[in-house]
Design a protein around this motif. Structure first.
Motif, PDB file in Angstrom:
ATOM      1  N   SER A 121       1.502 -15.515  12.453  1.00 47.05           N
ATOM      2  CA  SER A 121       1.507 -15.855  11.026  1.00 47.05           C
ATOM      3  C   SER A 121       0.133 -16.285  10.516  1.00 47.05           C
ATOM      4  O   SER A 121      -0.002 -16.694   9.362  1.00 47.05           O
ATOM      5  CB  SER A 121       2.514 -16.980  10.761  1.00 47.05           C
ATOM      6  N   LYS A 122      -0.880 -16.171  11.370  1.00 46.90           N
ATOM      7  CA  LYS A 122      -2.236 -16.552  10.977  1.00 46.90           C
ATOM      8  C   LYS A 122      -2.886 -15.415  10.190  1.00 46.90           C
ATOM      9  O   LYS A 122      -3.022 -14.295  10.699  1.00 46.90           O
ATOM     10  CB  LYS A 122      -3.065 -16.869  12.223  1.00 46.90           C
ATOM     11  N   PRO A 123      -3.281 -15.653   8.928  1.00 40.72           N
ATOM     12  CA  PRO A 123      -3.896 -14.578   8.123  1.00 40.72           C
ATOM     13  C   PRO A 123      -5.150 -14.027   8.783  1.00 40.72           C
ATOM     14  O   PRO A 123      -5.909 -14.752   9.423  1.00 40.72           O
ATOM     15  CB  PRO A 123      -4.215 -15.274   6.794  1.00 40.72           C
ATOM     16  N   LEU A 124      -5.367 -12.737   8.625  1.00 37.21           N
ATOM     17  CA  LEU A 124      -6.558 -12.093   9.178  1.00 37.21           C
ATOM     18  C   LEU A 124      -7.732 -12.255   8.218  1.00 37.21           C
ATOM     19  O   LEU A 124      -7.565 -12.232   6.999  1.00 37.21           O
ATOM     20  CB  LEU A 124      -6.282 -10.602   9.398  1.00 37.21           C
ATOM     21  N   LYS A 125      -8.912 -12.419   8.782  1.00 40.78           N
ATOM     22  CA  LYS A 125     -10.112 -12.546   7.960  1.00 40.78           C
ATOM     23  C   LYS A 125     -10.483 -11.182   7.400  1.00 40.78           C
ATOM     24  O   LYS A 125     -10.689 -10.224   8.155  1.00 40.78           O
ATOM     25  CB  LYS A 125     -11.257 -13.111   8.795  1.00 40.78           C
ATOM     26  N   ALA A 126     -10.554 -11.095   6.101  1.00 37.35           N
ATOM     27  CA  ALA A 126     -10.894  -9.824   5.461  1.00 37.35           C
ATOM     28  C   ALA A 126     -11.418 -10.098   4.061  1.00 37.35           C
ATOM     29  O   ALA A 126     -11.143 -11.142   3.467  1.00 37.35           O
ATOM     30  CB  ALA A 126      -9.672  -8.901   5.404  1.00 37.35           C
ATOM     31  N   SER A 127     -12.174  -9.142   3.542  1.00 39.62           N
ATOM     32  CA  SER A 127     -12.747  -9.284   2.199  1.00 39.62           C
ATOM     33  C   SER A 127     -11.791  -8.798   1.119  1.00 39.62           C
ATOM     34  O   SER A 127     -12.085  -8.920  -0.065  1.00 39.62           O
ATOM     35  CB  SER A 127     -14.061  -8.491   2.121  1.00 39.62           C
ATOM     36  N   VAL A 128     -10.663  -8.230   1.527  1.00 43.61           N
ATOM     37  CA  VAL A 128      -9.677  -7.720   0.568  1.00 43.61           C
ATOM     38  C   VAL A 128      -8.385  -8.514   0.688  1.00 43.61           C
ATOM     39  O   VAL A 128      -8.091  -9.111   1.726  1.00 43.61           O
ATOM     40  CB  VAL A 128      -9.397  -6.220   0.792  1.00 43.61           C
ATOM     41  N   LYS A 129      -7.604  -8.509  -0.392  1.00 46.55           N
ATOM     42  CA  LYS A 129      -6.349  -9.239  -0.419  1.00 46.55           C
ATOM     43  C   LYS A 129      -5.290  -8.521   0.425  1.00 46.55           C
ATOM     44  O   LYS A 129      -5.164  -7.308   0.364  1.00 46.55           O
ATOM     45  CB  LYS A 129      -5.858  -9.361  -1.868  1.00 46.55           C
ATOM     46  N   PRO A 130      -4.522  -9.263   1.223  1.00 44.56           N
ATOM     47  CA  PRO A 130      -3.470  -8.633   2.035  1.00 44.56           C
ATOM     48  C   PRO A 130      -2.375  -8.029   1.158  1.00 44.56           C
ATOM     49  O   PRO A 130      -2.147  -8.450   0.021  1.00 44.56           O
ATOM     50  CB  PRO A 130      -2.910  -9.794   2.871  1.00 44.56           C
ATOM     51  N   ILE A 131      -1.702  -7.029   1.694  1.00 47.88           N
ATOM     52  CA  ILE A 131      -0.537  -6.419   1.057  1.00 47.88           C
ATOM     53  C   ILE A 131       0.714  -6.916   1.777  1.00 47.88           C
ATOM     54  O   ILE A 131       0.745  -6.962   3.012  1.00 47.88           O
ATOM     55  CB  ILE A 131      -0.605  -4.885   1.122  1.00 47.88           C
ATOM     56  N   THR A 132       1.721  -7.299   1.018  1.00 49.58           N
ATOM     57  CA  THR A 132       2.971  -7.772   1.607  1.00 49.58           C
ATOM     58  C   THR A 132       3.956  -6.619   1.752  1.00 49.58           C
ATOM     59  O   THR A 132       4.165  -5.847   0.821  1.00 49.58           O
ATOM     60  CB  THR A 132       3.603  -8.873   0.736  1.00 49.58           C
ATOM     61  N   VAL A 133       4.536  -6.511   2.932  1.00 47.43           N
ATOM     62  CA  VAL A 133       5.606  -5.546   3.188  1.00 47.43           C
ATOM     63  C   VAL A 133       6.780  -6.310   3.785  1.00 47.43           C
ATOM     64  O   VAL A 133       6.633  -6.985   4.803  1.00 47.43           O
ATOM     65  CB  VAL A 133       5.166  -4.428   4.154  1.00 47.43           C
ATOM     66  N   GLN A 134       7.924  -6.226   3.139  1.00 47.55           N
ATOM     67  CA  GLN A 134       9.131  -6.910   3.606  1.00 47.55           C
ATOM     68  C   GLN A 134       9.946  -5.941   4.451  1.00 47.55           C
ATOM     69  O   GLN A 134      10.335  -4.871   3.992  1.00 47.55           O
ATOM     70  CB  GLN A 134       9.940  -7.423   2.420  1.00 47.55           C
ATOM     71  N   VAL A 135      10.190  -6.325   5.683  1.00 50.20           N
ATOM     72  CA  VAL A 135      10.845  -5.454   6.661  1.00 50.20           C
ATOM     73  C   VAL A 135      12.248  -5.979   6.943  1.00 50.20           C
ATOM     74  O   VAL A 135      12.423  -7.151   7.278  1.00 50.20           O
ATOM     75  CB  VAL A 135      10.034  -5.409   7.970  1.00 50.20           C
ATOM     76  N   THR A 136      13.236  -5.101   6.811  1.00 51.92           N
ATOM     77  CA  THR A 136      14.613  -5.468   7.124  1.00 51.92           C
ATOM     78  C   THR A 136      15.161  -4.523   8.179  1.00 51.92           C
ATOM     79  O   THR A 136      15.161  -3.303   8.001  1.00 51.92           O
ATOM     80  CB  THR A 136      15.517  -5.401   5.879  1.00 51.92           C
ATOM     81  N   SER A 137      15.597  -5.085   9.302  1.00 54.03           N
ATOM     82  CA  SER A 137      16.201  -4.289  10.358  1.00 54.03           C
ATOM     83  C   SER A 137      17.673  -4.059  10.035  1.00 54.03           C
ATOM     84  O   SER A 137      18.428  -5.000   9.809  1.00 54.03           O
ATOM     85  CB  SER A 137      16.073  -5.027  11.704  1.00 54.03           C
ATOM     86  N   LEU A 138      18.069  -2.776  10.008  1.00 51.31           N
ATOM     87  CA  LEU A 138      19.452  -2.398   9.737  1.00 51.31           C
ATOM     88  C   LEU A 138      19.968  -1.556  10.911  1.00 51.31           C
ATOM     89  O   LEU A 138      19.194  -1.070  11.725  1.00 51.31           O
ATOM     90  CB  LEU A 138      19.549  -1.579   8.440  1.00 51.31           C
ATOM     91  N   ASN A 139      21.246  -1.377  10.990  1.00 50.66           N
ATOM     92  CA  ASN A 139      21.834  -0.495  11.998  1.00 50.66           C
ATOM     93  C   ASN A 139      21.874   0.931  11.480  1.00 50.66           C
ATOM     94  O   ASN A 139      22.655   1.239  10.603  1.00 50.66           O
ATOM     95  CB  ASN A 139      23.265  -0.947  12.334  1.00 50.66           C
TER      96      ASN A 139
END
Length: 318
Positions: A121-139
Motif C-alpha cells: 500500500s506504499k505509493p510509488l515515487k513518480a512525477s505523475v499522478k497515480p490512476i486508480t483501478v478497482q478490482v473485484t474478483s468474481l466467479n
C-alpha cells in the motif's frame, strides 16, 4: 567396464555447462524473472540474492557429500585415512556453524528492509499522478472499474506506461489472489475488505495476469491480459469504450456475479459507488470493525486516499 577418470570429469563438467545454458535460456520464459516494473524488479533481485546466499551453503555441502561418499566407499586397498577416535575440531565447528549463522543474519536484514520497502500500500515515487483501478474478483472472472475514467472492463486491464496504478482489490466471491507476475507479487481479494496494491509498468507490452487461488470449478480460467500502452493510446481506448460500449447496470452486475466464465468485455459506465457497495455488503455481515456510520461515509466518499492505503472507514487490522 571402468570409466577413465578424465572422462568422468569431462562428463560432469559438460553436465554443469548444459544446466547453466538451460537455466540462462529459460530466464525469459520464467516470467517472474523477467520483470517489467519497479516492484517486480525489486522482488526478482530479492529472490536472486536469497538464492545466491543459500547456494553458499548448499553447493559446498552437496559437493562434499559426493566427495565423502566416493572417498570413503568400501573398496579393497582404500587409502583414505581412518580416525575412529576423532571427536572435535574448533576450526570445523566455526566453519559449519559460523557461515550459516552469518548467511541467516544477512538474509534477515535483507528481508526486513525489503518487506518495508515493498509494502503493497506504499505509493510509488513518480512525477505523475497515480490512476486508480478497482478490482473485484468474481466467479470466475475479474471486473476492473476505472472510477476516474468512468469505465469498466471484464478480464481486460489496460494501463498507461510509467504511471503508478493504485489497485483497490476486493471480492464478491470466495477469496482469490490478484497476481500480475511481471509487475509484482500477489494480493488477496477478500469479501468485506478492500486491499491496496501499487504497481507500475515501465515498458509497453502485453503481460499475463491471473487469479492465484483455488476458487472452484473454473478457477483456472481466471486469467486476463494486462496491456501497457502510451498515455495517448490509453486515452483513445477510454474514449472508444465510452462511445461504443454498453452501460453496466445493477441488474447487469448481478448477472456478472453469477458463476460463469466470460471473454473480455467493456462498459461505458457503471453504477456510482458499486465497488464500495460490494465491500460494505460483506463488511456489514462480517463486522470487520466497521460501524453503520463508517459504511455510509465510505459509500459517499469520493476520496480513496488514506494514510495506510486502505479504503476510508475500514479497519484493515483484521
Amino acid at each position: 567396464m571402468k570409466v577413465p577418470k578424465k572422462l568422468r570429469w569431462l562428463a560432469t563438467l559438460s553436465m554443469l555447462i548444459f544446466m547453466l545454458l538451460i537455466s540462462t535460456g529459460c530466464t525469459e520464459k520464467i516470467i517472474v524473472l523477467n520483470p517489467k516494473g519497479p516492484i517486480a524488479e525489486h522482488q526478482r533481485d530479492l529472490m536472486l540474492i536469497s538464492t545466491v546466499l543459500c547456494c553458499i551453503v548448499i553447493i559446498p555441502v552437496l559437493i562434499l557429500t559426493a566427495i565423502i561418499v566416493w572417498r570413503y566407499r568400501d573398496k579393497a586397498g582404500r587409502k583414505a585415512s581412518y580416525s575412529p577416535n576423532w571427536a572435535h575440531s574448533t576450526k570445523l565447528e566455526l566453519i559449519w556453524w559460523g557461515i550459516p549463522i552469518a548467511i541467516i543474519a544477512t538474509l534477515a536484514v535483507i528481508t526486513v528492509r525489503s518487506t518495508y520497502a515493498l509494502e503493497p500500500s506504499k505509493p510509488l515515487k513518480a512525477s505523475v499522478k497515480p490512476i486508480t483501478v478497482q478490482v473485484t474478483s468474481l466467479n470466475w472472472k475479474w471486473l476492473f472499474q476505472y472510477p476516474e475514467q468512468g469505465i469498466a472492463t471484464v478480464n481486460e486491464l489496460k494501463i498507461p506506461q510509467g504511471v503508478p496504478i493504485r489497485f483497490e482489490i476486493t471480492a464478491d466471491s470466495p477469496m482469490n489472489s490478484f497476481w500480475i507476475p511481471q509487475l509484482g507479487g500477489q494480493m488477496y481479494a477478500m469479501s468485506g475488505m478492500a486491499m491496496t496494491l501499487y504497481l507500475q509498468a515501465d515498458e509497453q507490452g502485453k503481460f499475463w495476469g491471473s487469479g492465484a487461488n483455488f476458487t472452484g470449478t473454473d478457477f483456472a480460467k481466471m486469467y486476463f491480459d494486462v496491456d501497457s500502452v502510451g498515455q495517448d493510446q490509453f486515452d483513445q481506448w477510454v474514449s472508444k469504450i465510452k462511445s461504443d460500449s454498453p452501460v453496466l447496470t445493477l441488474d447487469g452486475y448481478k448477472q456478472l456475479v453469477e458463476p460463469s466464465t466470460l471473454q473480455a468485455r467493456s462498459y461505458s459506465s457503471f453504477p456510482e459507488g458499486l465497488f464500495e457497495m460490494t465491500v460494505t455488503k460483506y463488511a456489514s455481515s462480517h463486522n470487520h470493525g466497521m460501524s453503520h456510520k463508517d459504511m455510509l461515509d465510505m459509500s459517499t466518499s469520493d476520496d480513496h486516499d488514506s494514510t495506510h492505503g486502505e479504503m476510508p472507514g475500514m479497519d484493515m487490522s483484521h
